[in-house]
Scaffold this motif. Structure first.
Motif, PDB file in Angstrom:
ATOM      1  N   SER A   1      44.557  47.956  42.055  1.00 14.58           N
ATOM      2  CA  SER A   1      43.100  47.928  42.106  1.00 14.58           C
ATOM      3  C   SER A   1      42.455  49.119  41.412  1.00 14.58           C
ATOM      4  O   SER A   1      41.259  49.072  41.142  1.00 14.58           O
ATOM      5  CB  SER A   1      42.628  47.888  43.567  1.00 14.58           C
ATOM      6  N   VAL A   2      43.216  50.174  41.167  1.00 12.06           N
ATOM      7  CA  VAL A   2      42.616  51.341  40.488  1.00 12.06           C
ATOM      8  C   VAL A   2      43.224  51.566  39.118  1.00 12.06           C
ATOM      9  O   VAL A   2      43.046  52.630  38.527  1.00 12.06           O
ATOM     10  CB  VAL A   2      42.737  52.625  41.340  1.00 12.06           C
TER      11      VAL A   2
ATOM     12  N   TYR B   1      39.040  43.806  43.417  1.00 13.19           N
ATOM     13  CA  TYR B   1      39.277  42.380  43.307  1.00 13.19           C
ATOM     14  C   TYR B   1      38.689  41.646  44.513  1.00 13.19           C
ATOM     15  O   TYR B   1      38.631  42.183  45.618  1.00 13.19           O
ATOM     16  CB  TYR B   1      40.789  42.095  43.254  1.00 13.19           C
TER      17      TYR B   1
ATOM     18  N   TYR C   1      36.869  39.370  40.298  1.00 13.92           N
ATOM     19  CA  TYR C   1      36.723  40.822  40.264  1.00 13.92           C
ATOM     20  C   TYR C   1      35.245  41.150  40.339  1.00 13.92           C
ATOM     21  O   TYR C   1      34.447  40.579  39.600  1.00 13.92           O
ATOM     22  CB  TYR C   1      37.333  41.394  38.973  1.00 13.92           C
TER      23      TYR C   1
ATOM     24  N   PHE D   1      39.745  47.405  48.955  1.00 14.14           N
ATOM     25  CA  PHE D   1      41.100  47.921  48.804  1.00 14.14           C
ATOM     26  C   PHE D   1      41.280  49.319  49.337  1.00 14.14           C
ATOM     27  O   PHE D   1      42.375  49.851  49.306  1.00 14.14           O
ATOM     28  CB  PHE D   1      41.529  47.886  47.329  1.00 14.14           C
TER      29      PHE D   1
ATOM     30  N   GLN E   1      31.015  46.772  40.982  1.00 16.32           N
ATOM     31  CA  GLN E   1      31.776  47.747  41.753  1.00 16.32           C
ATOM     32  C   GLN E   1      33.237  47.408  41.544  1.00 16.32           C
ATOM     33  O   GLN E   1      33.580  46.241  41.389  1.00 16.32           O
ATOM     34  CB  GLN E   1      31.401  47.580  43.225  1.00 16.32           C
ATOM     35  N   SER E   2      34.101  48.386  41.520  1.00 15.06           N
ATOM     36  CA  SER E   2      35.507  48.097  41.255  1.00 15.06           C
ATOM     37  C   SER E   2      36.173  47.420  42.435  1.00 15.06           C
ATOM     38  O   SER E   2      35.994  47.813  43.572  1.00 15.06           O
ATOM     39  CB  SER E   2      36.260  49.389  40.940  1.00 15.06           C
TER      40      SER E   2
END
Lengths: 337, 251
Positions: free
Chosen positions: B141-142, B164, B157, B190, B161-162
């Motif tokens: 995720s990063v 999934y 995704y 996450f 914002q980051s």
């Protein structure tokens, strides 16, 4: 004997012909004194073809729903890839955003992205403007579809990634490669650090004032420590943008925004996350007695910075040594011809 | 001269057909031989023909998007328009131990793409359990952009914002307080206190069908609490716990 040698030669020739092309790798030259790269190149090594594809995408309004807005619309190369003269950027259909488009210089050393740190990896940042209805208003699937119906793009994707077609992953990696190549480290300040130039007396004065009053947050050589801080700016009553709090949900993050770089200030006005200061002097005066009473901004900021007009002039002179003209004039980063 | 028999003309054989007893025994022997030779391959084929299928269920029937059904637990109608789920590290187990070479790093289930509901299995023997992480692990995720099931073009995704989206479930029900009675549940997260990843281990039934009971996610209390979950947080984490319960081997 020739016949004996021929077979292995033919085999070798065939192998070389069929083997995947080993592309030339492009290195990011880490300027002296810069920290380690924040970006993991192992997963997306830089190649000339990857950068060329990223550059093509960066300048292509195809990425927007009505083909009117490209990345360069808000991140203009002549303005150090920021959006000069616009406090807030506008997207398709003249819709207004709520934040000022920041410069894209030196992102290879930046660990988080956006004013509130919402994006944790450079690859994923373009997803935000591409899909935001007030920016480019598209979908990733839609953009990939458009790219795949262009023979020119299919060839660019093939040459950059050996891919038979464009995918979301490769589009993002190409854009990342182009942005990673945007390195700004040839300002007068950098030349002084390399021993190739000398500050004037005024700039030297400004430099020592800077180190005393500004460098805690705007740490050299990137002129940001990438931390989030509230610098005492009251919230805009119309925008009501509380910054990082929106991301973390933590009230102690209210009005915290990412410390921006001070490089290329001559090209990136207006200043602050919402572009409220058109002139650099206004930004400096905010820190010198401009923070409203009763506000409790970042502890690194003293209650009042004691600088008179002469000091401010010296400080401004120093800040101007962070402008990198070669960066904004670099033709290899501009619109592809 | 006597005319040549068909046998002679075609096979150049004289009239040397064996006795019936010999021919029958020969036939039996050849069948046995073929069986012995092919037996190991037949077992292989059987095991390789072993499929792991995921069957999302709504009101105890296979989920069909766009179809309105009556949901007894909701005491109301519901229509699910979208159901997608990301799994990571799918590992097949036999007697509690992972089977080599069968791990599937990431897989995207999409009820609108029936082929995606079959998870590829490359093992030689029949597994008895499967283990996976619901969602995407934190390291991935990063780590930037990935392809295949993780390609952002699949819409799993978050763009603003980051992170999934681990499970996407959208639909309609009169019981939904949302605009136009729609609901949109995008479950993810996450890091931090509201991680939505969950380890799931399930015994595999003979027919290899794992059922996912959507009824668990569409109870009155859930809808009444809000028609939208669009970011990581407490509600998403609570939903993730329900999602673990929704997985079941078939009976």
């Amino acid at each position: 004997m020739i016949r004996r040698a021929l077979a292995p030669l033919v085999l070798l020739a065939l192998t070389l012909h069929c083997a995947p092309r080993i592309g030339r790798l492009t290195q990011i030259e880490s300027p002296p004194g810069f920290p380690a790269l924040a970006y993991d190149l192992y997963r997306n090594p830089l190649t000339p073809e990857g950068i060329a594809l990223g550059r093509a995408l960066f300048y292509d309004p195809l990425l927007s729903r009505d083909s009117s807005i490209s990345c360069a619309s808000c991140h203009s190369p002549f303005n150090a890839f920021a959006h000069t003269d616009h406090a807030l950027s506008h997207g398709i259909g003249d819709s207004m955003g709520i934040r000022n488009a920041p410069t894209l210089a030196n992102l290879a050393w930046q660990p988080v992205f956006m004013w509130d740190g919402a994006i944790n990896h450079l690859d994923m940042q373009p997803l935000a403007p591409i899909t935001h209805p007030g920016e480019m208003g598209e979908t990733v699937k839609g953009v990939v579809g458009k790219l795949n119906s262009s023979p020119r793009y299919r060839e660019l994707f093939r040459s950059a990634f050996g891919a038979s077609e464009a995918t979301g992953e490769y589009m993002l990696k190409a854009l990342a490669q182009f942005q990673l190549a945007l390195v700004s480290a040839d300002a007068k300040y950098d030349r002084v650090q390399r021993g190739e130039a000398r500050f004037t007396a005024q700039e030297e004065q400004g430099y020592s004032l800077f180190r005393r009053h500004c460098a805690d947050c705007h740490a050299e050589p990137l002129f940001t420590d990438h931390s989030f801080a509230w610098n005492g700016l009251p919230v805009d009553p119309d925008l009501k943008d509380y910054g990082r709090q929106r991301m973390t949900g933590d009230r102690s993050d209210s009005l915290h925004f990412k410390v921006p770089t001070l490089r290329n200030l001559a090209f990136t006005y207006p200043y602050m996350h919402d572009g409220r200061f058109r002139k650099l002097g206004q930004a400096l005066r905010h820190y010198v007695g401009g923070i409203p009473e009763g506000m409790a901004p970042d502890p690194r900021l003293p209650g009042r910075i004691d600088l008179d007009d002469r000091h401010l002039t010296d400080l401004t002179a120093f800040l101007m040594t962070l402008n990198d003209t070669s960066f904004v004039r670099d033709p290899t980063k501009q619109f592809p011809r | 001269m006597e005319s040549l028999s068909e046998n002679e003309l075609i096979f150049g054989e004289g009239d040397c057909s064996p006795s019936p007893f010999v021919s029958v025994m020969t036939r039996i022997a050849s069948i046995c031989l073929w069986f012995l030779v092919l037996f190991p391959f037949r077992v292989e084929l059987l095991a390789q023909g072993f499929e792991i299928r995921i069957q999302p269920l709504l009101a105890e029937a296979p989920l069909q998007t766009g179809k309105t059904v009556f949901l007894p637990s909701l005491a109301d109608s519901v229509r699910v328009d979208r159901w997608r789920c990301l799994l990571s590290g799918v590992t097949f187990l036999k007697a509690g131990r992972p089977m080599e070479g069968t791990r599937v790093d990431h897989w995207l289930l999409d009820v609108e793409d029936s082929a995606s509901l079959t998870i590829p299995y490359a093992g030689g023997q029949q597994p008895d359990a499967v283990r996976f992480l619901f969602g995407v692990d934190s390291i991935t995720s990063v780590s930037g952009a990935f392809g295949g099931p993780l390609d952002p073009a699949h819409g799993m995704y978050w763009t603003w914002q980051s992170g999934y989206i681990f499970l996407m479930m959208e639909g309609w029900s009169p019981a939904s307080p949302g605009r136009k009675h729609e609901f949109h549940y995008h479950i993810g997260g996450f890091g931090g206190p509201f991680k939505a990843q969950r380890e799931v281990t399930l015994t595999l039934p003979e027919d290899g069908i794992l059922r996912f009971d959507l009824d668990h996610l569409l109870e009155p209390t859930i809808l009444q609490a809000g028609a939208e979950i669009m970011s990581p947080g407490e509600r998403a984490a609570a939903m993730a716990d329900r999602i673990v319960q929704a997985w079941e081997p078939s009976e």
